[in-house]
Structure formats: structure tokens, C-alpha cells
Design a protein around this motif. Structure first.
Motif, PDB file in Angstrom:
ATOM      1  N   VAL A  57     -28.304  24.069  -8.922  1.00 52.60           N
ATOM      2  CA  VAL A  57     -28.169  23.246  -7.730  1.00 52.60           C
ATOM      3  C   VAL A  57     -27.869  24.175  -6.557  1.00 52.60           C
ATOM      4  CG1 VAL A  57     -26.916  21.372  -6.614  1.00 52.60           C
ATOM      5  CG2 VAL A  57     -27.331  21.294  -9.081  1.00 52.60           C
ATOM      6  N   CYS A  58     -28.688  24.082  -5.515  1.00 56.70           N
ATOM      7  CA  CYS A  58     -28.441  24.847  -4.302  1.00 56.70           C
ATOM      8  C   CYS A  58     -27.579  23.979  -3.392  1.00 56.70           C
ATOM      9  CB  CYS A  58     -29.753  25.217  -3.624  1.00 56.70           C
ATOM     10  SG  CYS A  58     -29.509  26.203  -2.145  1.00 56.70           S
ATOM     11  N   TRP A  59     -26.302  24.323  -3.275  1.00 57.50           N
ATOM     12  CA  TRP A  59     -25.348  23.555  -2.467  1.00 57.50           C
ATOM     13  C   TRP A  59     -25.482  23.883  -0.986  1.00 57.50           C
ATOM     14  CZ3 TRP A  59     -21.053  20.265  -3.546  1.00 57.50           C
ATOM     15  CH2 TRP A  59     -21.011  19.827  -4.872  1.00 57.50           C
ATOM     16  N   SER A  60     -25.863  25.118  -0.694  1.00 55.75           N
ATOM     17  CA  SER A  60     -25.992  25.535   0.703  1.00 55.75           C
ATOM     18  C   SER A  60     -27.154  26.496   0.842  1.00 55.75           C
ATOM     19  CB  SER A  60     -24.736  26.251   1.186  1.00 55.75           C
ATOM     20  OG  SER A  60     -23.630  25.389   1.179  1.00 55.75           O
ATOM     21  N   PHE A  61     -27.936  26.304   1.885  1.00 52.72           N
ATOM     22  CA  PHE A  61     -29.001  27.231   2.271  1.00 52.72           C
ATOM     23  C   PHE A  61     -29.186  26.993   3.772  1.00 52.72           C
ATOM     24  CE2 PHE A  61     -32.861  29.408   2.825  1.00 52.72           C
ATOM     25  CZ  PHE A  61     -33.184  30.117   1.668  1.00 52.72           C
ATOM     26  N   HIS A  62     -28.417  27.734   4.568  1.00 52.07           N
ATOM     27  CA  HIS A  62     -28.433  27.499   6.006  1.00 52.07           C
ATOM     28  C   HIS A  62     -28.041  28.765   6.754  1.00 52.07           C
ATOM     29  CE1 HIS A  62     -24.016  27.335   5.830  1.00 52.07           C
ATOM     30  NE2 HIS A  62     -24.157  26.542   4.792  1.00 52.07           N
ATOM     31  N   LYS A  63     -28.260  28.752   8.071  1.00 49.54           N
ATOM     32  CA  LYS A  63     -27.848  29.878   8.891  1.00 49.54           C
ATOM     33  C   LYS A  63     -26.352  30.090   8.705  1.00 49.54           C
ATOM     34  CE  LYS A  63     -31.293  29.165  12.522  1.00 49.54           C
ATOM     35  NZ  LYS A  63     -31.480  28.820  13.951  1.00 49.54           N
ATOM     36  N   ASP A  64     -25.973  31.338   8.551  1.00 49.97           N
ATOM     37  CA  ASP A  64     -24.564  31.661   8.356  1.00 49.97           C
ATOM     38  C   ASP A  64     -23.757  31.192   9.565  1.00 49.97           C
ATOM     39  OD1 ASP A  64     -22.375  32.785   7.015  1.00 49.97           O
ATOM     40  OD2 ASP A  64     -22.594  34.678   8.088  1.00 49.97           O
TER      41      ASP A  64
END
Length: 107
Positions: free
Chosen positions: A98-105
Motif C-alpha cells: 500500500v502506497c500511503w504517500s506519494f507527493h511533493k515533499d
């Protein structure tokens, strides 16, 4: 990364290649909006996840968010943005990544 974390990353990559993967639907953020801001499709995001390595591993400053030993966090430059990526193996619906986060830091 220690040996156990490297094993976990390798296991995650195997599960992802088998299609046992999904993005986490969260109330506080839309992963689809975050991917759009990075000019990525879901499939491109998974390809970036498969390219993660120990040099991109990030020790979270908030360790209480991942008390279990099945979570890894990375930072990677994608399309000239530093991207925060948080992955976890979920055992609830069978073993999957599960990818919980994938966003600009920092967003």
C-alpha cells in the motif's frame, strides 16, 4: 537501511510486480491530485517505486507513525521535485503493498 529493511523493500518489489499493490485512499489528501502535480500516472508512479533503492531511504523524524516493521519511507527526485514516498505491506486483504504517500515533499 539495515538488512531487514532491504529484505522488506525487495519483498515489496516482488509484490508490486505481481500486481499486489494499491494507493491508499485517504481523507486528508488525494493521491490522484498529488500524482497530477508531479505529472505522473499511477503506472509511472509504480515504476518509480520499483526503482527505489537504499540510497533513497529516509529515516522519518516522526517514528511514532510507523511502529510496525512493515513500513518504509523514501525521498526521490522526480520531474525536478523532491518526492516523499511511504510504503507499507498490508496483510488485511492478503499481502499487498500500500502506497500511503506519494507527493511533493513538504506538502
Amino acid at each position: 537501511m539495515n538488512k531487514e529493511q532491504i529484505k522488506l523493500l525487495n519483498k515489496m518489489k516482488i509484490l508490486i510486480r505481481k500486481g499486489k499493490r494499491r494507493f491508499k485512499e485517504r481523507k486528508d489528501r488525494s493521491y490522484k491530485d498529488a500524482l497530477a502535480k508531479l505529472y505522473l500516472t499511477e503506472e509511472q508512479a509504480w515504476k518509480h517505486i520499483l526503482s527505489l533503492n537504499s540510497n533513497m531511504y529516509f529515516v522519518d523524524s516522526k517514528p511514532y507513525y510507523y511502529k510496525e516493521n512493515n513500513t518504509l519511507i523514501f525521498k526521490k527526485i522526480i520531474n525536478n521535485y523532491k518526492v516523499y514516498i511511504k510504503l507499507k505491506i498490508d496483510l488485511i486483504n492478503g499481502e499487498e503493498v500500500v502506497c500511503w504517500s506519494f507527493h511533493k515533499d513538504g506538502e
